[in-house]
Design a protein around this motif. Structure first.
Motif, PDB file in Angstrom:
ATOM      1  N   PRO A 232      67.314 -13.857  99.243  1.00  0.00           N
ATOM      2  CA  PRO A 232      67.833 -15.132  99.761  1.00  0.00           C
ATOM      3  C   PRO A 232      68.918 -15.685  98.838  1.00  0.00           C
ATOM      4  O   PRO A 232      69.081 -15.242  97.706  1.00  0.00           O
ATOM      5  N   SER A 233      69.627 -16.670  99.331  1.00  0.00           N
ATOM      6  CA  SER A 233      70.713 -17.321  98.593  1.00  0.00           C
ATOM      7  C   SER A 233      71.840 -16.354  98.263  1.00  0.00           C
ATOM      8  O   SER A 233      72.549 -16.518  97.269  1.00  0.00           O
ATOM      9  N   LYS A 234      72.013 -15.299  99.078  1.00  0.00           N
ATOM     10  CA  LYS A 234      73.081 -14.317  98.899  1.00  0.00           C
ATOM     11  C   LYS A 234      73.076 -13.722  97.493  1.00  0.00           C
ATOM     12  O   LYS A 234      74.089 -13.691  96.789  1.00  0.00           O
ATOM     13  N   ARG A 284      75.032 -12.551  92.381  1.00  0.00           N
ATOM     14  CA  ARG A 284      75.127 -13.708  93.272  1.00  0.00           C
ATOM     15  C   ARG A 284      76.536 -13.819  93.843  1.00  0.00           C
ATOM     16  O   ARG A 284      77.525 -13.526  93.171  1.00  0.00           O
ATOM     17  N   GLY A 334      70.162 -21.272  87.284  1.00  0.00           N
ATOM     18  CA  GLY A 334      70.564 -20.501  88.456  1.00  0.00           C
ATOM     19  C   GLY A 334      70.408 -19.013  88.227  1.00  0.00           C
ATOM     20  O   GLY A 334      69.364 -18.542  87.773  1.00  0.00           O
ATOM     21  N   CYS A 369      67.296 -24.725  88.933  1.00  0.00           N
ATOM     22  CA  CYS A 369      67.978 -24.248  90.150  1.00  0.00           C
ATOM     23  C   CYS A 369      68.345 -25.434  91.042  1.00  0.00           C
ATOM     24  O   CYS A 369      67.653 -26.454  91.055  1.00  0.00           O
ATOM     25  N   GLU A 371      68.669 -25.060  94.474  1.00  0.00           N
ATOM     26  CA  GLU A 371      68.066 -24.937  95.804  1.00  0.00           C
ATOM     27  C   GLU A 371      66.782 -24.108  95.724  1.00  0.00           C
ATOM     28  O   GLU A 371      66.599 -23.279  94.830  1.00  0.00           O
ATOM     29  N   HIS A 373      65.601 -21.678  97.622  1.00  0.00           N
ATOM     30  CA  HIS A 373      65.659 -20.243  97.904  1.00  0.00           C
ATOM     31  C   HIS A 373      65.909 -19.419  96.649  1.00  0.00           C
ATOM     32  O   HIS A 373      65.537 -18.256  96.584  1.00  0.00           O
ATOM     33  N   ALA A 374      66.540 -20.029  95.648  1.00  0.00           N
ATOM     34  CA  ALA A 374      66.857 -19.292  94.429  1.00  0.00           C
ATOM     35  C   ALA A 374      65.602 -18.862  93.679  1.00  0.00           C
ATOM     36  O   ALA A 374      65.620 -17.896  92.916  1.00  0.00           O
TER      37      ALA A 374
END
Length: 494
Positions: A232-234, A284, A334, A369, A371, A373-374
């Protein structure tokens, strides 16, 4: 002041020594050309501009010798391995290579400006002397021609053009003049201005060329994909295999994908442990190169190998020293959690085989983080570690805190409703997620209280703003008394 010396004393000493050498070279060569009998006639033609041109040139020679050394990463990794028997303070200096590289560059820029201005004045005075605008001796010296053993003092030979155009004519029609123009545009070409400079820079240049040759050799070595995972989160995870590849915790590699660009190399910290038979990176989406790589991977047929990948490395970082401390504070922001993923995996393997050489007895881990999803791709590892520590009765070995710095009220309300549950609603871990940013004074005070006589290594992989905050806290909460708690700050640099 004493606390600051603990973390920055040796670094400050090295900078003072470097500045002292620069100052000595400048003063020595200034006086040499300003008072030396060997330069009496040249000094009569040029005045003080001679000294102001040659003194910066000496400083430039010294710094041009140094400028490439901090970016020779294989050399730094070799030195880091050689300093294992030395204190951690010495090895920490290698992690500040880019800071020193910038200082040297600033000095080169300053000395180049002084050197260039002085030579522009030299051209003006040489032109005026050639036209007989000064005293008789200046005119006579300017009229001297080449002889068997000497050359003329004044390189301005033509006087049949407009006097106002002579400096411009000289600059763009002589080797020295053209060199000055190129230096202004590209400082690296300063090596062409004098054969003397080559003796200063030839060694570092050979080392740097060897670094590039080694990178090309590694690029040609085959790299296979073991697994490709899209989180998730690309965030793209690549598990790679390469013959003869060996790594340590926290190290990084440079990746090149010819399908995107044959010239671009990008650094990525490895998230795998040395005990595993592959090495992995988490990438990322953060720019054109990473976006293109993710698009290529997402469009691959099922079961197909990824695009050709060149790998250069591994290279050492500050995180290699994490197991040299009794207590370690790991702070990731992150995707900056990647080196600590490697460290925590390695700890899991060490516990699995009951490694008695593990010196570290306590780890504090902080992950910030924006978000939710990270957290997903890393929470599985934390869950395994939680279970492993409990089974071995070492629940206090790892203390981790996850901070969500971006959230909405609905998420906060949802978390409040399920607060009494055993696991966190965001991560599924037993440790609850914190909302907002850490109160670092409180965290450092707690660590110092729980470890009153320990040496604590603080490791960060994150933005420069957070680095400044943590570095100040390390200085603030370190005790000068060697019997009490001391914090040493370490930051990842690529």
């Amino acid at each position: 002041m004493g606390n600051w010396i603990i973390n920055n004393g040796l670094s400050a000493f090295i900078v003072v020594v470097w500045m002292g050498i620069n100052l000595f070279l400048f003063v020595w060569f200034y006086l040499l050309y300003d008072t030396g009998d060997a330069f009496f006639y040249t000094r009569h033609l040029l005045g003080s501009a001679l000294s102001w041109a040659r003194a910066p040139a000496a400083v430039l020679n010294f710094n041009c010798m140094l400028i490439l050394l901090p970016v020779c990463r294989n050399l730094l990794s070799l030195l880091r391995g050689s300093f294992v028997c030395c204190g951690r303070t010495m090895r920490k200096q290698l992690d500040k290579n880019l800071t020193f590289h910038k200082l040297v560059a600033y000095m080169i820029a300053l000395m180049t400006a002084v050197h260039t201005v002085a030579h522009l004045l030299n051209v003006e005075w040489l032109n005026n002397s050639r036209r007989g605008m000064y005293d008789v001796l200046s005119t006579a010296l300017s009229n001297l021609s080449d002889s068997e053993n000497t050359t003329y003092l004044n390189p301005v030979r033509r006087i049949d053009i407009n006097a106002q155009q002579t400096p411009t004519y000289f600059v763009f029609t002589s080797i020295a003049g053209l060199t000055g123009v190129v230096i202004t545009l590209a400082l690296i070409l300063i090596i062409t201005s004098s054969m003397e400079t080559w003796w200063w820079v030839i060694g570092p240049m050979i080392l740097y060329v060897c670094e590039r040759v080694l990178r090309f050799i590694r690029y040609m070595q085959r790299v296979q994909y073991r697994k490709i995972v899209m989180h998730p989160s690309k965030v793209l995870e690549l598990q790679l295999v390469k013959d003869g590849f060996k790594m340590e915790v926290g190290q990084y590699v440079f990746l090149n994908c010819p399908a995107i660009s044959q010239l671009e190399w990008h650094p990525f910290t490895m998230t795998s442990a040395p005990e595993e038979d592959f090495f992995s990176v988490h990438i990322r989406s953060a720019g054109d190169w990473t976006d293109k790589l993710i698009d290529i991977v997402q469009n691959l047929p099922e079961g197909a190998q990824g695009p050709k990948m060149g790998v250069d490395g591994p290279f050492g970082t500050a995180s290699e020293d994490v197991f040299d401390y009794e207590v370690s504070m790991l702070v990731g922001a992150g995707i900056g959690v990647t080196p600590f993923a490697s460290i925590l995996k390695s700890i899991w393997y060490k516990f699995k085989i009951s490694n008695s050489k593990l010196r570290t007895r306590k780890i504090y881990f902080y992950w910030l983080c924006r978000e939710t999803h990270a957290f997903e791709w890393f929470s599985d590892l934390l869950q395994v570690l939680e279970k492993e520590m409990e089974e071995r009765g070492m629940g206090n070995f790892l203390t981790y805190k996850l901070y969500l710095t971006g959230w909405d009220q609905n998420l906060r309300f949802h978390e409040g409703v399920h607060f009494e549950e055993d696991t966190d609603v965001v991560t599924g871990l037993k440790q609850k997620t914190h909302y907002g940013r850490p109160a670092w004074d409180k965290e450092f005070e707690q660590v110092r209280k729980e470890n009153p006589t320990s040496v604590v290594g603080t490791f960060l992989c994150g933005p420069a703003v957070l680095a400044k905050v943590l570095e100040k806290k390390c200085a603030k909460y370190s005790d000068v008394d060697p019997r009490k708690t001391k914090f040493y700050f370490n930051k990842e640099n690529f």
